[in-house]
Design an enzyme around this catalytic site. Structure first.
Site, mmCIF file in Angstrom:
data_model
loop_
_atom_site.group_PDB
_atom_site.id
_atom_site.type_symbol
_atom_site.label_atom_id
_atom_site.label_comp_id
_atom_site.label_asym_id
_atom_site.label_seq_id
_atom_site.Cartn_x
_atom_site.Cartn_y
_atom_site.Cartn_z
ATOM 1 N N LYS A 186 -11.926 -8.471 20.749
ATOM 2 C CA LYS A 186 -10.799 -9.170 20.985
ATOM 3 C C LYS A 186 -9.775 -8.488 22.162
ATOM 4 C CE LYS A 186 -9.548 -9.023 16.764
ATOM 5 N NZ LYS A 186 -10.433 -8.166 15.971
ATOM 6 N N THR A 187 -9.530 -7.078 21.814
ATOM 7 C CA THR A 187 -8.488 -6.713 22.680
ATOM 8 C C THR A 187 -9.077 -6.453 24.039
ATOM 9 O OG1 THR A 187 -7.454 -5.435 20.729
ATOM 10 C CG2 THR A 187 -6.933 -4.695 22.792
ATOM 11 N N ASP A 200 -2.010 -10.544 20.600
ATOM 12 C CA ASP A 200 -3.022 -9.930 19.984
ATOM 13 C C ASP A 200 -2.850 -9.899 18.546
ATOM 14 O OD1 ASP A 200 -5.505 -8.787 19.589
ATOM 15 O OD2 ASP A 200 -5.029 -6.915 20.483
ATOM 16 N N GLU A 201 -3.499 -9.525 17.726
ATOM 17 C CA GLU A 201 -3.132 -9.461 16.069
ATOM 18 C C GLU A 201 -2.164 -10.616 15.882
ATOM 19 O OE1 GLU A 201 -4.529 -6.676 14.609
ATOM 20 O OE2 GLU A 201 -4.707 -5.144 16.212
ATOM 21 N N GLN A 233 -8.194 -9.656 8.719
ATOM 22 C CA GLN A 233 -7.488 -8.235 8.767
ATOM 23 C C GLN A 233 -5.761 -8.423 8.859
ATOM 24 O OE1 GLN A 233 -8.384 -5.249 12.063
ATOM 25 N NE2 GLN A 233 -9.956 -6.895 12.627
ATOM 26 N N ARG A 242 -12.464 0.824 11.072
ATOM 27 C CA ARG A 242 -12.202 1.818 12.317
ATOM 28 C C ARG A 242 -13.401 2.678 12.450
ATOM 29 N NH1 ARG A 242 -9.608 -1.198 14.010
ATOM 30 N NH2 ARG A 242 -10.163 -2.536 12.506
HETATM 31 P P1 ATP Z 1 -10.156 -4.666 16.058
HETATM 32 O O1 ATP Z 1 -9.949 -6.003 15.262
HETATM 33 O O2 ATP Z 1 -9.968 -3.624 15.319
HETATM 34 O O3 ATP Z 1 -8.730 -4.860 16.745
HETATM 35 P P2 ATP Z 1 -11.097 -5.402 18.455
HETATM 36 O O4 ATP Z 1 -11.982 -6.874 18.101
HETATM 37 O O5 ATP Z 1 -9.607 -5.939 19.298
HETATM 38 O O6 ATP Z 1 -11.067 -4.581 17.210
HETATM 39 P P3 ATP Z 1 -11.842 -4.059 20.792
HETATM 40 O O7 ATP Z 1 -11.066 -2.758 20.419
HETATM 41 O O8 ATP Z 1 -11.523 -4.817 21.668
HETATM 42 O O9 ATP Z 1 -12.194 -4.880 19.410
HETATM 43 O O10 ATP Z 1 -13.309 -3.354 20.936
HETATM 44 C C1 ATP Z 1 -14.108 -2.641 20.133
HETATM 45 C C2 ATP Z 1 -15.042 -1.850 20.769
HETATM 46 O O11 ATP Z 1 -16.098 -2.335 21.282
HETATM 47 C C3 ATP Z 1 -14.442 -0.934 21.879
HETATM 48 O O12 ATP Z 1 -14.861 0.249 22.061
HETATM 49 C C4 ATP Z 1 -14.999 -1.796 23.130
HETATM 50 O O13 ATP Z 1 -14.710 -1.029 24.202
HETATM 51 C C5 ATP Z 1 -16.408 -2.280 22.518
HETATM 52 N N1 ATP Z 1 -16.743 -3.380 23.126
HETATM 53 C C6 ATP Z 1 -16.357 -4.592 23.042
HETATM 54 N N2 ATP Z 1 -17.082 -5.553 23.580
HETATM 55 C C7 ATP Z 1 -18.071 -5.023 24.140
HETATM 56 C C8 ATP Z 1 -19.247 -5.288 25.057
HETATM 57 N N3 ATP Z 1 -19.505 -6.606 25.438
HETATM 58 N N4 ATP Z 1 -19.966 -4.107 25.395
HETATM 59 C C9 ATP Z 1 -20.158 -3.224 24.980
HETATM 60 N N5 ATP Z 1 -18.757 -2.619 24.472
HETATM 61 C C10 ATP Z 1 -17.754 -3.512 23.962
HETATM 62 MG MG MG Z 2 -7.947 -5.154 18.519
#
Ligand code: ATP
Ligand code: MG
Length: 726
Positions: free
Chosen positions: A35-36, A221-222, A254, A617
């Site tokens: 997402k982020t 975000d969030e 979350q 995490r």
């Molecule tokens: P959270 O819900 O905990 O906030 P999130 O959905 O925001 O998580 P991110 O932090 O953006 O997720 O990504 C999680 C991990 O997955 C990061 O290390 C990111 O670099 C990796 N990631 C995301 N998309 C890809 C992709 N297409 N290929 C490889 N790695 C990825």
């Molecule tokens: Mg995030």
């Protein structure tokens, strides 16, 4: 960065989010699904591909830590425009706008933000002022009501406070007095910050228009953690006429700030209230191994009201989730310390990708004690937060008072720190005048100095000296660098001497170091401060506000980005949005996690979401620990393993036993060779026979062991009476 690169390595859904034409988007996605990452790439896409001005971008997230993460990640992608994009939390955004339009918002130029602990001091003072101090009202409860009322400002105050009972009537009085006090002392609390901005936008359409025109791209975000007020505030900023587009990113699983008024239903509201919203689901998790993800999915499936996303991963099973059942909280901490020693320190593996998480800040105390004993470097986020420490608060109070003479909290805190012969009697006279003429403490003091009839000569002279000192400090800071201002204030106020004198006592040594750290923080702050074209920056005021904003959730580490070789410890709330290769979650016991309060509030679902946040995490390895017995509220209680442990699939977990290695050699090991004993060790005593060590203490030059013998007899015994050990 070339446009094409922005889609590199993304899956098709992620690509869709990044490259979709400008429109309202709701990205509903599970933990670790990127997402982020896509939010950041989308910002770059808008600039490079959609030719949006970087100034049109407003990126908001929920905590300072997450905002800093966002900022750092965006800077690495978009170097040239980093100062033009507005990135921060709701609170920092409100602060930024209100600084510019303080007059229109009915604030004074140098208004300051107060944090929760300042709010409590204020409430205490108001209870006294209203002669309600004997009613034994809970300060926390009053605080909760004041904050809730502001978050639910759209309900009429009458509905909120007047349920026609005595408590509510008092509460209403306290509230009015509180608001009055904030006004005359020129301070504003966190919730008021958002409320004030909302009202400004609502009542001054010409100001609102400036920002509607500017922020045509709003990304949040969030989003699951926004409350009603924040939602309404975003709605105000949105203007179809200016072609505003909003991208919201969130995960209903979350949502962990329900207790602060966050509501997942804002996601549904968005779909209903805004034009042509496109929803995109991201369900591939890139963070965790399949075992960890399966466990998280299973756990959260026990919540019934959900938007039901199903997370999956290409990653292999990875390692099983370890579950360690400890004898008590010392054993729990010791297990982790030994594990870290064997798997990181001994192998020279860096620790910064490793975190210990807990439900409550207070759980960090024993961890800290054991980590120190094992010489394992650690950093605690939260706990007694940096800006809430005594020496830091003292310094900030001087700085606040010289910025705003009417800041009563600061005045009271430092009037006799360091000691200058102004005792309770003098302070009571000042307060008496303050109450009688409704003056701030500063103005009351000036009154007393001008009307020399209330104080005896000694008190009069001491008070005069104090007022002269503050005026001198104020004069002294003109045209100086922020770090110099802070340094000179620490020295000229006498704080440095006071803490330095007692610095031989070890605990004060760290206080002097903290004061130095504060000066470093000021240097760092000056470096990262955005140049703001709209206001002539007053760095001191901005810095002071920043310190209040930071006490909300995090500590100094958030403005000091360096990651070092230490294990990170924090509450699960503070870990939101972050990831670590290896995670420990301690205290997995009923009453701790889930928290006892959730039993009565029926908030188990929110606790489960918190457990879900904690588990997700972890990238590679997760360990959960619980104790069989724990000291709580002054007595030892038998604990029951958390229901969340039972909710994990059996094929993903492994129960582990205590590590028996005892040959660890420590740098700080003393001649007592304490390390030959460990909790859980079997020992023999000539009279009592075989027993197990429950606890260890060093008293002067002896080691005392708490041992449980046969027939459940528990005794403290000097180690030299122990016959043998294995
Ligand atoms: P959270 O819900 O905990 O906030 P999130 O959905 O925001 O998580 P991110 O932090 O953006 O997720 O990504 C999680 C991990 O997955 C990061 O290390 C990111 O670099 C990796 N990631 C995301 N998309 C890809 C992709 N297409 N290929 C490889 N790695 C990825
Ligand atoms: Mg995030």
């Amino acid at each position: 960065m070339k446009n094409l690169d922005l889609l590199k390595n993304l899956n098709s859904k992620q690509k869709e989010v990044v490259s979709e034409i400008r429109k309202n988007l709701l990205i509903l996605a599970g933990a670790g699904s990127g997402k982020t990452l896509v939010l950041i790439r989308r910002i770059a896409w808008l600039i490079y591909k959609e030719n949006c001005s970087p100034k049109s971008i407003l990126a908001v997230t929920f905590t300072n830590k997450a905002a800093l993460e966002l900022k750092t990640r965006i800077i690495s992608l978009i170097k040239n425009y980093q100062n033009d994009i507005w990135i921060g939390t709701f609170h920092s955004f409100a602060y930024y706008i209100l600084r510019i339009h303080y007059l229109e918002a009915g604030l004074t130029k140098n208004f300051q933000i107060i944090d929760n602990s300042d709010q409590k001091i204020l409430i205490k003072r108001i209870l006294k002022r209203l002669s309600l101090q004997n009613k034994n009202y809970s300060i926390n409860n009053i605080l909760k009501h004041i904050n809730n009322f502001k978050n639910n400002f759209f309900d009429k105050k009458e509905n909120y406070f007047y349920e026609n009972n005595l408590y509510n009537i008092d509460l209403s009085k306290i509230y009015d007095e509180y608001q009055n006090y904030c006004k005359i002392t020129e301070v504003i609390d966190f919730n008021e910050l958002i409320l004030c901005l909302y009202k400004l936008f609502l009542h001054k359409p010409n100001i609102l228009q400036i920002y509607q025109k500017r922020f045509q791209n709003i990304l949040i975000d969030e989003f699951q953690d926004t409350n009603d007020l924040q939602y309404r505030f975003i709605s105000l900023l949105y203007n179809k006429f200016y072609n505003t587009k909003i991208v919201l990113v969130g995960d209903d699983d979350q949502s962990i700030y329900g207790w602060r008024g966050a509501q997942v239903k804002n996601m549904h509201r968005f779909l209903k209230d805004f034009d042509k919203v496109k929803t995109i689901l991201l369900e591939q998790n890139y963070r965790s191994t399949s075992n960890i993800l399966e466990a998280a999915n299973k756990l959260i499936s026990h919540n019934n009201i959900r938007l039901k996303k199903k997370l999956w991963t290409h990653k292999n099973n990875g390692r099983l989730i370890y579950i360690y059942s400890a004898l008590n909280e010392f054993d729990e901490a010791r297990y982790i310390a030994k594990y870290i020693y064997h798997n990181f320190i001994k192998k020279n593996i860096k620790l910064n990708n490793c975190a210990i998480l807990y439900r409550n800040n207070s759980q960090s105390r024993i961890l800290e004690e054991i980590m120190l004993k094992f010489c394992i470097p650690y950093k605690i986020y939260g706990g007694i937060r940096f800006f809430e420490r005594q020496e830091i608060k003292d310094t900030l109070s001087y700085l606040r008072l010289i910025s705003n003479y009417n800041d009563d909290n600061s005045f009271e805190r430092i009037i006799n720190t360091p000691k200058r012969g102004i005792g309770d009697n003098t302070l009571n006279v000042i307060k008496y005048i303050s109450k009688k003429y409704f003056l701030t403490l500063w103005k009351s003091s000036i009154f007393l100095l001008e009307n020399n009839q209330y104080l005896n000569t000694m008190s009069f002279n001491s008070l005069k000296k104090f007022i002269i000192l503050i005026k001198f400090l104020k004069n002294n800071i003109k045209n100086k660098k922020l770090s110099i201002i802070i340094k000179e204030t620490i020295i000229n106020s006498g704080l440095w001497e006071m803490y330095n004198k007692s610095s031989l006592a070890e605990k004060n040594f760290s206080k002097i170091n903290n004061l130095k750290e504060l000066i470093n923080a000021a240097n760092y702050f000056t470096k990262i401060s955005l140049k703001n074209e709209n206001i002539k920056n007053n760095l001191l005021i901005d810095f002071l506000s920043q310190t209040s904003l930071l006490t909300d959730n995090n500590d100094l580490n958030n403005i000091n980005q360096e990651t070092n070789n230490y294990i990170q410890m924090m509450t699960i709330h503070a870990s939101k949005g972050l990831e670590f290769s290896e995670v420990f979650i301690i205290g997995m016991e009923e009453g701790i996690f889930p928290n006892k309060i959730s039993f009565t509030n029926k908030n188990i679902n929110e606790e489960r979401r918190l457990a879900y946040v904690g588990i997700t995490r972890a990238k590679k390895k997760l360990t959960l620990t619980y104790t069989k017995k724990r000291y709580l509220y002054g007595k030892e209680i038998n604990s029951i393993p958390s229901r969340f442990i039972n909710e994990l699939p059996e094929n993903c977990v492994k129960k582990v036993n205590f590590l028996k290695e005892k040959s660890i050699c420590f740098k700080q090991n003393n001649s007592l060779n304490k390390e030959k004993y460990f909790i859980g060790q079997i020992v023999y005593h000539a009279i009592f026979g075989k027993g197990i060590i429950l606890n260890i203490e060093i008293i002067k030059n002896n080691i005392k062991l708490q041992i449980k013998f046969k027939n459940a007899i528990i005794k403290w015994i000097m180690s030299n009476y122990i016959k043998s050990y294995i």
